[in-house]
Design an enzyme around this catalytic site. Structure first.
Site, short mmCIF file in Angstrom:
data_model
loop_
_atom_site.label_atom_id
_atom_site.label_comp_id
_atom_site.label_asym_id
_atom_site.label_seq_id
_atom_site.Cartn_x
_atom_site.Cartn_y
_atom_site.Cartn_z
N ASP A 35 5.70 -5.70 20.43
CA ASP A 35 5.95 -4.27 20.32
C ASP A 35 7.19 -4.06 19.45
OD1 ASP A 35 7.03 -1.54 21.14
OD2 ASP A 35 5.18 -1.61 22.31
N ILE A 36 7.15 -3.07 18.56
CA ILE A 36 8.30 -2.83 17.67
C ILE A 36 9.45 -2.14 18.39
CG2 ILE A 36 6.93 -2.82 15.56
CD1 ILE A 36 7.26 0.27 15.57
N ASN A 92 -1.77 2.59 29.06
CA ASN A 92 -1.53 4.03 29.08
C ASN A 92 -2.78 4.68 28.52
OD1 ASN A 92 1.17 3.71 29.94
ND2 ASN A 92 1.83 3.33 27.85
N GLY A 98 1.49 8.76 28.38
CA GLY A 98 2.36 8.11 27.41
C GLY A 98 1.66 7.37 26.30
N GLN A 99 0.33 7.47 26.21
CA GLN A 99 -0.37 6.80 25.11
C GLN A 99 -0.04 7.52 23.81
OE1 GLN A 99 -4.67 6.63 25.41
NE2 GLN A 99 -4.82 5.15 23.74
N HIS A 105 -5.18 -0.61 24.18
CA HIS A 105 -4.24 -1.72 24.15
C HIS A 105 -3.58 -1.86 25.52
CE1 HIS A 105 -1.85 1.83 23.06
NE2 HIS A 105 -0.78 1.20 23.52
N HIS A 107 -0.11 -3.41 27.42
CA HIS A 107 1.26 -3.90 27.28
C HIS A 107 1.45 -5.05 28.26
CE1 HIS A 107 2.86 -0.23 25.18
NE2 HIS A 107 1.78 0.29 25.73
#
Length: 120
Positions: A35-36, A92, A98-99, A105, A107
């Protein structure tokens, strides 16, 4: 159409190699990358290479692929060495949850005592 790459999807572009990512694992059907904006020491996203807007749509359309995404999340946790200390898998689904990228995907979060917070 579900399952087909979307020209305006960030994760579809990452899967296609059009946008760089820090890959952790890759299979024929999934891609895992860092994750960035990590929220924990280990924060990896596992995405199906096929486009589905969220986890529910993925599970409904292709349960086998949904299972592959979850299996890869477990392999990421093993490689990141967070299995013994504990980790979370979070999908999410929907903007209210919060998507922000509407490509299914999960997390993989771990490596922090903050995971001891009870969610249930």
């Amino acid at each position: 159409m579900a399952g087909e790459a979307q020209a305006d999807c960030l994760f579809c572009k990452i899967v296609a190699g059009e946008i760089p990512s820090t890959k952790v694992r890759e299979t024929e059907h999934t891609l895992a990358f860092r994750d960035i904006n990590p929220q924990m020491p280990t924060h990896v996203l596992v995405v199906p290479k096929a486009h589905y807007p969220n986890a529910a749509a993925l599970a409904d359309a292709d349960p086998t692929l949904a299972g592959a995404v979850l299996a890869e999340a477990g392999r990421v946790a093993e490689e990141e060495k967070v299995v013994d200390s504990g980790y979370r898998l979070i999908f999410n689904t929907g903007s209210g949850a919060g998507q922000t990228v509407f490509h299914a995907h999960v997390h993989v979060l771990g490596g922090n005592a903050g995971l001891r917070e009870r969610l249930v």
